[in-house]
Design a protein around this motif. Sequence first.
Motif, PDB file in Angstrom:
ATOM      1  N   ARG A   1       0.848  -1.202   0.000  1.00  0.00           N
ATOM      2  CA  ARG A   1       0.000   0.000   0.000  1.00  0.00           C
ATOM      3  C   ARG A   1       0.878   1.244   0.000  1.00  0.00           C
ATOM      4  O   ARG A   1       1.855   1.332   0.718  1.00  0.00           O
ATOM      5  N   GLY A   2       0.477   2.193  -0.828  1.00  0.00           N
ATOM      6  CA  GLY A   2       1.224   3.434  -0.936  1.00  0.00           C
ATOM      7  C   GLY A   2       2.439   3.347  -1.846  1.00  0.00           C
ATOM      8  O   GLY A   2       3.173   4.318  -1.992  1.00  0.00           O
ATOM      9  N   LYS A   3       2.658   2.179  -2.468  1.00  0.00           N
ATOM     10  CA  LYS A   3       3.790   2.001  -3.378  1.00  0.00           C
ATOM     11  C   LYS A   3       3.265   1.718  -4.778  1.00  0.00           C
ATOM     12  O   LYS A   3       2.144   1.272  -4.956  1.00  0.00           O
ATOM     13  N   ARG A   4       4.090   1.997  -5.755  1.00  0.00           N
ATOM     14  CA  ARG A   4       3.763   1.636  -7.138  1.00  0.00           C
ATOM     15  C   ARG A   4       4.363   0.265  -7.415  1.00  0.00           C
ATOM     16  O   ARG A   4       5.541   0.041  -7.190  1.00  0.00           O
ATOM     17  N   VAL A   5       3.538  -0.638  -7.914  1.00  0.00           N
ATOM     18  CA  VAL A   5       3.963  -2.006  -8.193  1.00  0.00           C
ATOM     19  C   VAL A   5       4.025  -2.193  -9.699  1.00  0.00           C
ATOM     20  O   VAL A   5       3.091  -1.846 -10.421  1.00  0.00           O
ATOM     21  N   LEU A   6       5.136  -2.736 -10.190  1.00  0.00           N
ATOM     22  CA  LEU A   6       5.289  -3.036 -11.606  1.00  0.00           C
ATOM     23  C   LEU A   6       5.284  -4.544 -11.797  1.00  0.00           C
ATOM     24  O   LEU A   6       6.115  -5.255 -11.237  1.00  0.00           O
ATOM     25  N   LEU A   7       4.335  -5.023 -12.573  1.00  0.00           N
ATOM     26  CA  LEU A   7       4.293  -6.432 -12.943  1.00  0.00           C
ATOM     27  C   LEU A   7       4.899  -6.568 -14.326  1.00  0.00           C
ATOM     28  O   LEU A   7       4.612  -5.757 -15.213  1.00  0.00           O
ATOM     29  N   VAL A   8       5.708  -7.569 -14.518  1.00  0.00           N
ATOM     30  CA  VAL A   8       6.298  -7.823 -15.832  1.00  0.00           C
ATOM     31  C   VAL A   8       5.484  -8.937 -16.483  1.00  0.00           C
ATOM     32  O   VAL A   8       5.557 -10.087 -16.075  1.00  0.00           O
ATOM     33  N   GLY A   9       4.674  -8.550 -17.440  1.00  0.00           N
ATOM     34  CA  GLY A   9       3.831  -9.502 -18.148  1.00  0.00           C
ATOM     35  C   GLY A   9       2.413  -9.526 -17.624  1.00  0.00           C
ATOM     36  O   GLY A   9       2.147  -9.207 -16.467  1.00  0.00           O
ATOM     37  N   ARG A  10       1.491  -9.869 -18.517  1.00  0.00           N
ATOM     38  CA  ARG A  10       0.077  -9.914 -18.179  1.00  0.00           C
ATOM     39  C   ARG A  10      -0.499 -11.257 -18.630  1.00  0.00           C
ATOM     40  O   ARG A  10      -1.571 -11.343 -19.200  1.00  0.00           O
TER      41      ARG A  10
ATOM     42  N   VAL B   1      -1.026  -0.482  -9.526  1.00  0.00           N
ATOM     43  CA  VAL B   1      -0.361  -1.500 -10.337  1.00  0.00           C
ATOM     44  C   VAL B   1      -0.115  -0.995 -11.751  1.00  0.00           C
ATOM     45  O   VAL B   1      -1.007  -0.423 -12.377  1.00  0.00           O
ATOM     46  N   HIS B   2       1.087  -1.211 -12.246  1.00  0.00           N
ATOM     47  CA  HIS B   2       1.449  -0.925 -13.638  1.00  0.00           C
ATOM     48  C   HIS B   2       2.000  -2.215 -14.225  1.00  0.00           C
ATOM     49  O   HIS B   2       2.603  -3.020 -13.520  1.00  0.00           O
ATOM     50  N   VAL B   3       1.785  -2.406 -15.527  1.00  0.00           N
ATOM     51  CA  VAL B   3       2.233  -3.628 -16.180  1.00  0.00           C
ATOM     52  C   VAL B   3       3.143  -3.282 -17.351  1.00  0.00           C
ATOM     53  O   VAL B   3       2.829  -2.411 -18.167  1.00  0.00           O
ATOM     54  N   ALA B   4       4.285  -3.958 -17.416  1.00  0.00           N
ATOM     55  CA  ALA B   4       5.195  -3.854 -18.558  1.00  0.00           C
ATOM     56  C   ALA B   4       5.082  -5.156 -19.339  1.00  0.00           C
ATOM     57  O   ALA B   4       5.132  -6.236 -18.756  1.00  0.00           O
TER      58      ALA B   4
END
Length: 67
Positions: free
Chosen positions: A30-39, A58-61
């Motif tokens: 919580r309060g952080k930006r999370v980057l997922l690699v792949g969807r 959540v952000h996805v690359a």
Amino acid sequence: MDALGTHAQFDPATPMAILWLLSGYNVELRGKRVLLVGRGKLVGAPLERMLQSSGIDVHVADRSTPD
């Protein structure tokens, strides 16, 4: 019945295990930006939905993401 269908009754196992491990190591998202690699269908997409439903940013690359 598995956890991958559109009307699944269970949460997918691998994303649940990831969240369980993060919780076990007291990783607060919580309060952080999370980057997922792949969807992908098995891990990335379900994990993205689960994190978003918890209010996580959540952000996805993926392949279409520029450098």
